[in-house]
Write an enzyme that holds these catalytic residues in place. Structure first.
Site, PDB file in Angstrom:
ATOM      1  N   HIS A 141       8.393 -26.522  81.313  1.00 27.33           N
ATOM      2  CA  HIS A 141       9.819 -26.210  81.325  1.00 27.33           C
ATOM      3  C   HIS A 141      10.107 -24.782  80.873  1.00 27.33           C
ATOM      4  CE1 HIS A 141       9.794 -27.747  77.023  1.00 27.33           C
ATOM      5  NE2 HIS A 141      10.701 -26.792  76.873  1.00 27.33           N
ATOM      6  N   ASN A 189      13.451 -37.698  78.781  1.00 28.86           N
ATOM      7  CA  ASN A 189      13.620 -36.579  77.848  1.00 28.86           C
ATOM      8  C   ASN A 189      14.024 -37.093  76.468  1.00 28.86           C
ATOM      9  OD1 ASN A 189      13.718 -33.919  77.044  1.00 28.86           O
ATOM     10  ND2 ASN A 189      15.786 -33.570  77.813  1.00 28.86           N
ATOM     11  N   TRP A 190      13.326 -36.640  75.422  1.00 30.01           N
ATOM     12  CA  TRP A 190      13.543 -37.022  74.019  1.00 30.01           C
ATOM     13  C   TRP A 190      13.156 -38.483  73.746  1.00 30.01           C
ATOM     14  CZ3 TRP A 190      14.364 -32.752  71.388  1.00 30.01           C
ATOM     15  CH2 TRP A 190      15.087 -31.706  71.976  1.00 30.01           C
ATOM     16  N   ASP A 238       3.695 -31.442  80.447  1.00 30.32           N
ATOM     17  CA  ASP A 238       4.579 -30.288  80.249  1.00 30.32           C
ATOM     18  C   ASP A 238       3.764 -29.042  79.903  1.00 30.32           C
ATOM     19  OD1 ASP A 238       6.788 -28.705  79.961  1.00 30.32           O
ATOM     20  OD2 ASP A 238       7.864 -30.063  78.631  1.00 30.32           O
ATOM     21  N   ASN A 271      18.929 -30.805  78.936  1.00 31.78           N
ATOM     22  CA  ASN A 271      18.145 -30.866  77.710  1.00 31.78           C
ATOM     23  C   ASN A 271      19.055 -30.905  76.486  1.00 31.78           C
ATOM     24  OD1 ASN A 271      15.565 -30.798  76.336  1.00 31.78           O
ATOM     25  ND2 ASN A 271      16.071 -28.713  75.744  1.00 31.78           N
ATOM     26  N   GLY A 299      12.778 -23.862  70.815  1.00 30.02           N
ATOM     27  CA  GLY A 299      12.070 -22.592  70.617  1.00 30.02           C
ATOM     28  C   GLY A 299      10.602 -22.837  70.346  1.00 30.02           C
ATOM     29  N   ASN A 300      10.298 -24.003  69.718  1.00 29.25           N
ATOM     30  CA  ASN A 300       8.908 -24.409  69.540  1.00 29.25           C
ATOM     31  C   ASN A 300       8.285 -24.870  70.848  1.00 29.25           C
ATOM     32  OD1 ASN A 300       9.374 -25.417  66.222  1.00 29.25           O
ATOM     33  ND2 ASN A 300       7.554 -24.289  66.886  1.00 29.25           N
ATOM     34  N   SER A 301       9.097 -25.079  71.877  1.00 26.85           N
ATOM     35  CA  SER A 301       8.556 -25.476  73.172  1.00 26.85           C
ATOM     36  C   SER A 301       7.446 -24.518  73.591  1.00 26.85           C
ATOM     37  CB  SER A 301       9.654 -25.462  74.231  1.00 26.85           C
ATOM     38  OG  SER A 301      10.585 -26.490  74.020  1.00 26.85           O
ATOM     39  N   PHE A 323       6.126 -30.039  72.873  1.00 29.25           N
ATOM     40  CA  PHE A 323       7.170 -29.851  73.878  1.00 29.25           C
ATOM     41  C   PHE A 323       8.449 -30.638  73.633  1.00 29.25           C
ATOM     42  CE2 PHE A 323       4.897 -33.511  75.664  1.00 29.25           C
ATOM     43  CZ  PHE A 323       5.899 -34.296  76.230  1.00 29.25           C
ATOM     44  N   ASP A 324       8.472 -31.535  72.667  1.00 34.28           N
ATOM     45  CA  ASP A 324       9.681 -32.345  72.517  1.00 34.28           C
ATOM     46  C   ASP A 324       9.679 -33.039  71.162  1.00 34.28           C
ATOM     47  OD1 ASP A 324      12.099 -33.346  73.344  1.00 34.28           O
ATOM     48  OD2 ASP A 324      11.321 -34.510  75.023  1.00 34.28           O
TER      49      ASP A 324
END
Length: 718
Positions: free
Chosen positions: A79, A207-208, A216, A322, A652-654, A670-671
């Site tokens: 992503h 997602n989540w 990802d 997201n 931001g950690n993605s 990623f999540d």
């Protein structure tokens, strides 16, 4: 790197394992916890930003990433490369659906315009230089202006080292400031992204959520000139050679193992006041959720029969979806918690602690009261202007930026507003040039009209007279009348044309004033009042900075007196978080226990052959044939896909590298999970889990499905 000394109050703390987004220079202070958790590296080595492993960690300016080969290959989330895949896609060559793999350097594609890879080189505490003795005496806008002047001077000196990007970051609510120097790699290329049926498997439905089965991951490469300097895109550029890169772990991770994630978390809000919590969760987030839902519905409606427009807005849809689900999850967690009550009690205890000592009351008392008043004013302004920005056509916002740039360019560079200096020109130019890749007039017009109807319905006193006059808004206008106003504005502008739009770069203010372009005329008409409004905002910001910094100073002293950890809120700078791979004894909403891992069996179970669960046929065939090679987990008896860990991460950690105890690459964060994302505000040790894509799943897909043997060889995992 220069040695950085933190105030002793920030160091004499007791950390909980798992909680904390630690600045690298703080890690020796939690060395015992790191070692007890299982780290095999010397914690002191993690403070050295140009050494292993920190030297391999990079920022993409919104996502995190890491070098994974000596030839500048960068691993991050799917992503995070999604927009680059989208802008290189066409209906005839849909790279989003089918994936992309460059078998050679020559086949690699330019990333989306403005893409960057930032390699941190130095971090220096400059608090005493930003708020020097003369600045400390100032208030309001005068304080903001003086601080900005010091920052610009410092940044300009730092950026004399060509090819580097320097910024001053604020910590602890404006109590401390650090100068961050980064190599700015400007030639970024897309190397590999799996099909969306892998990289976005589960889509917005999953997602989540947990269990998750999303691959990802994606790859960029950084390029520099032949002499190793940062450079714009050129066929003559060569791959960047990082001083350090991460090595892929030869052994798979298992439950209970130590894990550390290094990256650039965006924003957390754990030091916020109770009033800020109440405003956010009682008004701001609900308003955001409603607006996001409408945005998604409008884009879907307007692009349904236009494949090209659908591709143009694919990146925006992914981003909005997201945050839409994120905020909804936070609101659900908030409604079922005592968070505000606890915050209120904690704040009351802080004030009681201050009032119990005459010296503390003298130092902190007035600012604790003042900051509440100032924040209330800021919140009222935010509420008033909620629909204003989204009621402005995108080309009008572009016109305003161009006219502001033109006016700022008449000044010496050092006197220009931050964001419009010579260092900012490449970013602005890239954005202006690339707009047509993510813009379709019917979609933009529909989005603006939806917001404009709500904005125009506000009492006149709550609207912007400046905006109303420039656009042509009057009291009592119907939706049809507002649509006619917009139709006229869009029809009267040439800014949708790339050549016409980019021609305004470098033009003088008098050229803008002489223009008959509708958006340019509106930008000129709004300029003077816009500058006055900006000055008012800065006056308030200066007062808040002064009071908030002293509030944070008091809070740090109070927390330290109780032996509690005091790490700064995330602010998009390099951080480390550590914990262990772990499931949960119970899932969300009273569901059964969550296992730590998911496997490819779940991919098959979820695959429908269409929509969000459209796993590629080649992947399903490989799973059915049990063509797993060396990527089988000995306990799971198949290939792991995703796993949970007790890590403290946020947006931001993605793309952040997940490392084992030896500093080897074991996947990508990623999540988070939906019921624990409120940890951005309120960390819950019991529930908080983040989700990683297992490196074994990445490598298995690359080897057995996408045949990315060239990249596997480059990463030395053949």
């Amino acid at each position: 790197m220069k040695k950085i000394l933190l105030p002793l109050a920030l160091l004499s703390t007791v950390a909980q394992a798992d909680e904390g987004m630690w600045m690298p220079q703080q890690l020796p202070q939690v060395a015992k916890q790191l070692k007890a958790a299982g780290l095999k590296l010397d914690p002191a080595a993690l403070t050295k930003l140009t050494e292993f492993p920190m030297g391999a960690i990079v920022s993409l300016g919104g996502c995190s990433a890491s070098f994974v080969s000596p030839q500048g290959l960068v691993a991050t989330n799917h992503h995070c490369v999604y927009n680059s895949v989208a802008v290189n896609s066409t209906p005839e060559r849909d790279l989003l659906a089918n994936g992309f793999l460059a078998k050679t350097f020559a086949e690699e594609l330019p990333a989306s315009p403005g893409s960057r890879i930032f390699v941190t080189k130095e971090v220096t505490n400059v608090s005493d230089k930003i708020i020097a003795a003369d600045v400390a005496k100032l208030a309001g806008k005068a304080r903001v202006d003086a601080m900005e002047k010091n920052m610009k001077s410092m940044v300009a000196e730092c950026e004399k080292d060509a090819g580097h990007r320097c910024n001053v970051a604020s910590y602890y609510g404006g109590l401390e400031f650090y100068l961050i120097k980064q190599l700015e790699i400007r030639d970024v290329r897309l190397v590999h992204a799996p099909p969306s049926g892998v990289g976005k498997f589960g889509g917005d439905t999953d997602n989540w959520m947990w269990p998750r089965h999303t691959g990802d991951y994606g790859f960029y490469r950084g390029y520099v000139s032949k002499d190793g300097k940062a450079a714009d895109f050129s066929k003559d550029n060569i791959p960047y050679v990082p001083k350090h890169h991460l090595k892929i772990a030869k052994e798979g991770v298992k439950e209970g193992d130590f894990i550390m994630v290094l990256g650039y978390p965006g924003r957390t809000n754990r030091h916020r006041l109770p009033s800020e919590v109440a405003f956010t969760f009682d008004w701001n987030y609900p308003a955001f959720v409603q607006a996001s839902q409408e945005t998604l519905q409008i884009i879907d409606r307007e692009t349904k029969n236009d494949p090209d427009a659908k591709l143009k807005y694919a990146g925006q849809v992914a981003g909005v979806n997201n945050y839409y689900k994120n905020r909804k999850g936070m609101l659900t967690s908030y409604e079922n918690s005592d968070f505000l009550a606890r915050k209120t009690r904690e704040h009351a205890d802080l004030k009681a602690w201050i009032d119990s000592n005459a010296a503390r009351k003298k130092e902190f008392g007035a600012d604790i009261v003042e900051v509440e008043k100032l924040i209330a004013q800021r919140d009222a302004d935010t509420k008033r202007d909620f629909f204003l920005t989204s009621s402005s056509p995108r080309l009008l916002r572009t016109a305003r930026e161009l006219y502001r740039l033109s006016n700022e360019s008449t000044k010496p560079n050092v006197e220009r507003k931050a964001g419009y200096q010579e260092r900012d020109l490449p970013r602005i130019q890239a954005g202006v040039a690339a707009l047509d890749r993510t813009y379709a007039e019917p979609v933009d017009k529909a989005l603006v009209l939806n917001s404009l109807v709500k904005y125009a319905a506000q009492p006149k006193a709550q609207r912007s007279a400046n905006f109303d006059a420039a656009v042509g808004i009057t009291d009592g206008m119907t939706e049809a009348q507002l649509k006619a106003v917009l139709d006229k504005m869009y029809a009267g502008s040439q800014l949708a044309d790339k050549a016409a739009r980019t021609a305004w770069l470098g033009k003088k203010p008098e050229d803008f004033k002489a223009s008959n372009d509708s958006f340019i005329k509106a930008a000129v008409a709004m300029y003077e009042q816009g500058m006055k409004s900006e000055a008012e905002d800065e006056e308030l910001a200066g007062k808040i900075q002064q009071a908030y910094a002293n509030y944070m100073k008091a809070k740090i002293a109070y927390m330290t007196s109780k032996g509690q950890a005091v790490y700064p809120d995330a602010n998009s700078t390099l951080r480390a978080t550590f914990g262990k791979v772990a499931g949960r004894a119970h899932g969300a909403d009273g569901t059964g226990a969550w296992t730590a891992f998911t496997t490819v069996k779940g991919v098959v179970a979820k695959a429908t052959g269409e929509g969000e669960f459209n796993a590629p046929a080649a992947q399903l065939a490989a799973i059915k044939a049990k063509d797993f090679g060396k990527y089988v987990d000995p306990k799971l008896k198949t290939v792991p896909v995703n796993y949970l860990a007790t890590l403290d991460i946020t947006g931001g950690n993605s793309g952040s590298a997940a490392l084992n105890a030896k500093g080897e690459f074991i996947g990508l964060a990623f999540d988070g999970t939906l019921d624990s994302i409120i940890s951005d505000w309120d960390f819950n040790k019991e529930n908080t889990r983040d989700i990683q894509v297992d490196v074994r799943y990445m490598l298995w897909n690359m080897k057995h499905v996408d045949k990315a043997d060239n990249l596997l060889k480059e990463m030395n995992v053949q």
